[in-house]
Design a protein around this motif. Structure first.
Motif, mmCIF file in Angstrom:
data_model
loop_
_atom_site.group_PDB
_atom_site.id
_atom_site.type_symbol
_atom_site.label_atom_id
_atom_site.label_comp_id
_atom_site.label_asym_id
_atom_site.label_seq_id
_atom_site.Cartn_x
_atom_site.Cartn_y
_atom_site.Cartn_z
ATOM 1 N N GLY A 16 0.794 -1.233 0.000
ATOM 2 C CA GLY A 16 0.000 0.000 0.000
ATOM 3 C C GLY A 16 0.822 1.276 0.000
ATOM 4 O O GLY A 16 0.271 2.374 -0.038
ATOM 5 N N PHE A 17 2.162 1.154 0.064
ATOM 6 C CA PHE A 17 3.016 2.343 0.087
ATOM 7 C C PHE A 17 3.926 2.370 -1.141
ATOM 8 O O PHE A 17 4.351 1.324 -1.633
ATOM 9 N N THR A 18 4.233 3.564 -1.591
ATOM 10 C CA THR A 18 5.186 3.741 -2.687
ATOM 11 C C THR A 18 6.340 4.590 -2.184
ATOM 12 O O THR A 18 6.135 5.715 -1.725
ATOM 13 N N ILE A 19 7.540 4.042 -2.245
ATOM 14 C CA ILE A 19 8.725 4.800 -1.834
ATOM 15 C C ILE A 19 9.109 5.742 -2.963
ATOM 16 O O ILE A 19 9.362 5.306 -4.090
ATOM 17 N N PRO A 20 9.139 7.041 -2.699
ATOM 18 C CA PRO A 20 9.448 7.992 -3.775
ATOM 19 C C PRO A 20 10.887 7.833 -4.251
ATOM 20 O O PRO A 20 11.810 7.789 -3.432
ATOM 21 N N PRO A 21 11.099 7.691 -5.557
ATOM 22 C CA PRO A 21 12.474 7.554 -6.069
ATOM 23 C C PRO A 21 13.245 8.852 -5.908
ATOM 24 O O PRO A 21 12.660 9.929 -5.791
ATOM 25 N N ARG A 22 14.552 8.725 -5.919
ATOM 26 C CA ARG A 22 15.372 9.931 -5.864
ATOM 27 C C ARG A 22 15.109 10.764 -7.111
ATOM 28 O O ARG A 22 15.175 10.260 -8.233
ATOM 29 N N PRO A 23 14.807 12.044 -6.944
ATOM 30 C CA PRO A 23 14.499 12.891 -8.099
ATOM 31 C C PRO A 23 15.652 12.971 -9.086
ATOM 32 O O PRO A 23 16.825 12.881 -8.725
ATOM 33 N N GLU A 24 15.296 13.162 -10.345
ATOM 34 C CA GLU A 24 16.300 13.228 -11.415
ATOM 35 C C GLU A 24 17.298 14.353 -11.176
ATOM 36 O O GLU A 24 18.477 14.232 -11.503
ATOM 37 N N MET A 25 16.819 15.444 -10.584
ATOM 38 C CA MET A 25 17.700 16.579 -10.321
ATOM 39 C C MET A 25 18.886 16.169 -9.451
ATOM 40 O O MET A 25 20.031 16.558 -9.701
ATOM 41 N N LEU A 26 18.623 15.354 -8.419
ATOM 42 C CA LEU A 26 19.703 14.927 -7.533
ATOM 43 C C LEU A 26 20.680 14.013 -8.254
ATOM 44 O O LEU A 26 21.891 14.055 -8.015
ATOM 45 N N LYS A 27 20.155 13.174 -9.133
ATOM 46 C CA LYS A 27 21.037 12.305 -9.913
ATOM 47 C C LYS A 27 21.964 13.139 -10.801
ATOM 48 O O LYS A 27 23.152 12.834 -10.943
ATOM 49 N N GLN A 28 21.415 14.193 -11.387
ATOM 50 C CA GLN A 28 22.230 15.061 -12.250
ATOM 51 C C GLN A 28 23.318 15.770 -11.448
ATOM 52 O O GLN A 28 24.463 15.872 -11.896
ATOM 53 N N ILE A 29 22.952 16.232 -10.236
ATOM 54 C CA ILE A 29 23.936 16.916 -9.393
ATOM 55 C C ILE A 29 25.061 15.953 -9.005
ATOM 56 O O ILE A 29 26.247 16.300 -9.091
ATOM 57 N N GLN A 30 24.705 14.748 -8.606
ATOM 58 C CA GLN A 30 25.726 13.788 -8.188
ATOM 59 C C GLN A 30 26.607 13.375 -9.350
ATOM 60 O O GLN A 30 27.805 13.151 -9.184
ATOM 61 N N ALA A 31 26.025 13.262 -10.533
ATOM 62 C CA ALA A 31 26.824 12.929 -11.722
ATOM 63 C C ALA A 31 27.831 14.040 -12.005
ATOM 64 O O ALA A 31 28.997 13.777 -12.345
ATOM 65 N N GLU A 32 27.401 15.280 -11.818
ATOM 66 C CA GLU A 32 28.309 16.414 -12.048
ATOM 67 C C GLU A 32 29.420 16.436 -11.001
ATOM 68 O O GLU A 32 30.584 16.681 -11.313
ATOM 69 N N ILE A 33 29.064 16.170 -9.750
ATOM 70 C CA ILE A 33 30.062 16.158 -8.675
ATOM 71 C C ILE A 33 31.098 15.056 -8.904
ATOM 72 O O ILE A 33 32.269 15.202 -8.543
ATOM 73 N N ALA A 34 30.657 13.949 -9.538
ATOM 74 C CA ALA A 34 31.559 12.820 -9.791
ATOM 75 C C ALA A 34 32.565 13.102 -10.901
ATOM 76 O O ALA A 34 33.552 12.375 -11.053
ATOM 77 N N GLU A 35 32.339 14.169 -11.670
ATOM 78 C CA GLU A 35 33.276 14.524 -12.730
ATOM 79 C C GLU A 35 34.633 14.908 -12.146
ATOM 80 O O GLU A 35 34.732 15.360 -11.000
ATOM 81 N N GLU A 36 35.671 14.739 -12.941
ATOM 82 C CA GLU A 36 37.028 15.072 -12.472
ATOM 83 C C GLU A 36 37.125 16.542 -12.092
ATOM 84 O O GLU A 36 37.771 16.918 -11.111
ATOM 85 N N THR A 37 36.463 17.397 -12.883
ATOM 86 C CA THR A 37 36.410 18.827 -12.568
ATOM 87 C C THR A 37 34.951 19.268 -12.577
ATOM 88 O O THR A 37 34.414 19.684 -13.603
ATOM 89 N N PRO A 38 34.276 19.171 -11.423
ATOM 90 C CA PRO A 38 32.860 19.546 -11.371
ATOM 91 C C PRO A 38 32.641 21.004 -11.767
ATOM 92 O O PRO A 38 33.442 21.872 -11.426
ATOM 93 N N ASN A 39 31.563 21.234 -12.494
ATOM 94 C CA ASN A 39 31.229 22.574 -12.953
ATOM 95 C C ASN A 39 30.135 23.145 -12.044
ATOM 96 O O ASN A 39 28.997 22.679 -12.047
ATOM 97 N N ILE A 40 30.502 24.145 -11.250
ATOM 98 C CA ILE A 40 29.568 24.712 -10.288
ATOM 99 C C ILE A 40 28.359 25.325 -10.985
ATOM 100 O O ILE A 40 27.229 25.256 -10.484
ATOM 101 N N LYS A 41 28.568 25.914 -12.167
ATOM 102 C CA LYS A 41 27.441 26.509 -12.887
ATOM 103 C C LYS A 41 26.414 25.448 -13.272
ATOM 104 O O LYS A 41 25.199 25.689 -13.207
ATOM 105 N N ASN A 42 26.888 24.264 -13.672
ATOM 106 C CA ASN A 42 25.967 23.181 -14.032
ATOM 107 C C ASN A 42 25.185 22.704 -12.813
ATOM 108 O O ASN A 42 23.994 22.407 -12.900
ATOM 109 N N ILE A 43 25.889 22.618 -11.679
ATOM 110 C CA ILE A 43 25.232 22.186 -10.442
ATOM 111 C C ILE A 43 24.175 23.209 -10.028
ATOM 112 O O ILE A 43 23.052 22.848 -9.659
ATOM 113 N N ALA A 44 24.539 24.486 -10.079
ATOM 114 C CA ALA A 44 23.590 25.548 -9.733
ATOM 115 C C ALA A 44 22.375 25.509 -10.654
ATOM 116 O O ALA A 44 21.240 25.698 -10.213
#
Length: 290
Positions: A16-44
């Motif tokens: 009867g319950f649905t666990i909300p998935p992690r939003p796509e926005m957070l996945k995009q932020i984490q993918a950017e942070i994982a880059e060798e040189t994260p781009n703060i403008k992309n994260i913002a």
């Protein structure tokens, strides 16, 4: 570490319950942070996809919690000030509220998230004051915000949830067991599933899974989990969370386990007045500083 969760119980909890998935926005932020040189403008740009989340992030960054010399007005500046890892933890917890509330907040839901914010803020301030490292203090903040997230799911299934829980606190029941009697699951277990699905580290998930089970948490061999649990319970107590949510004061769980919880943190009861002053100076109302 605490006893491994019974997977049969986990499967039953999802009835009867649905666990909300992690939003796509957070996945995009984490993918950017994982880059060798994260781009703060992309994260913002990712954070700015949602005006409400961006605005709330700036509100938190500019709160007395961080004691900034000047106000931060853009997400880019917030990214640079907080650092990438701290930023993702903060945004993670902020997005949780928006995801679970879905824009609809009744009186209890407002109390729930206001309490979670106070507990999260109190947790990080207490951890820092007790000279725990910044990463641990950040994790305490995240646990403070996530630990009652399962209540939002319980409420979505039963509008009478607050009334039922008030009765449970009044009788001094073990909260997880009391919930299982009525709902066949508990907010601890649902909160664990949310935290796990959102990628929180195992020690944070464990504390969330057992945060109403001091007999389990205080017996664990993991010192970090015991300390995180103790910080959470101290923050709950000092911010008066059971009174705010259910009109129950004093909290029977704290009354029963206070000595053991304070022992973990090498604190005495008389020191709570000083800690109340510390929280007040950080802009956090608490029962020891009216």
């Amino acid at each position: 570490m605490p006893t491994t969760l019974d997977m049969a119980k986990v499967e039953a909890a999802l009835e009867g319950f649905t666990i909300p998935p992690r939003p796509e926005m957070l996945k995009q932020i984490q993918a950017e942070i994982a880059e060798e040189t994260p781009n703060i403008k992309n994260i913002a740009a990712c954070i700015n996809q949602d005006v409400g989340i961006a605005g709330f992030t700036l509100k938190v960054v500019n709160s007395p919690l961080f004691s900034l010399p000047r106000k931060i007005s853009t997400i880019e500046h917030a990214c640079m000030f907080l650092g990438l890892q701290r930023l993702i933890k903060l945004v993670n917890s902020i997005v949780l509220r928006f995801t679970l509330s879905d824009g609809n907040e009744d009186i209890f839901t407002q109390k729930l998230w206001n309490s979670a914010t106070k507990i999260g803020n109190a947790s990080i301030v207490l951890a820092q004051h007790l000279e725990m490292d910044n990463d641990f203090a950040d994790d305490c903040y995240t646990v403070g915000l996530f630990h009652n997230a399962g209540m939002a799911l319980m409420l979505s299934q039963s509008p009478k949830y607050p009334e039922i829980m008030r009765e449970g606190y009044q009788t001094g029941a073990i909260i997880g067991e009391y919930e299982e009697q009525y709902f066949d699951t508990s907010h601890e277990l649902l909160g664990f599933l949310i935290a796990q699905s959102w990628g929180l580290e195992y020690h944070m998930c464990n504390v969330i899974a057992y945060h109403h089970s001091p007999n389990i948490m205080l017996a664990t061999g993991e010192e970090s989990e015991k300390k995180m649990f103790a910080i959470l319970k101290l923050a709950e107590h000092m911010t008066g969370s059971t009174e705010l949510l259910f009109g129950i004061n004093p909290d029977p769980e704290w009354e029963k386990n206070a000595v053991q919880i304070l022992d973990v943190l090498h604190l005495e009861d008389f020191q709570l007045l000083d800690l109340g002053e510390v929280l007040n100076n950080a802009g956090i109302d608490n029962v020891y500083h009216v």
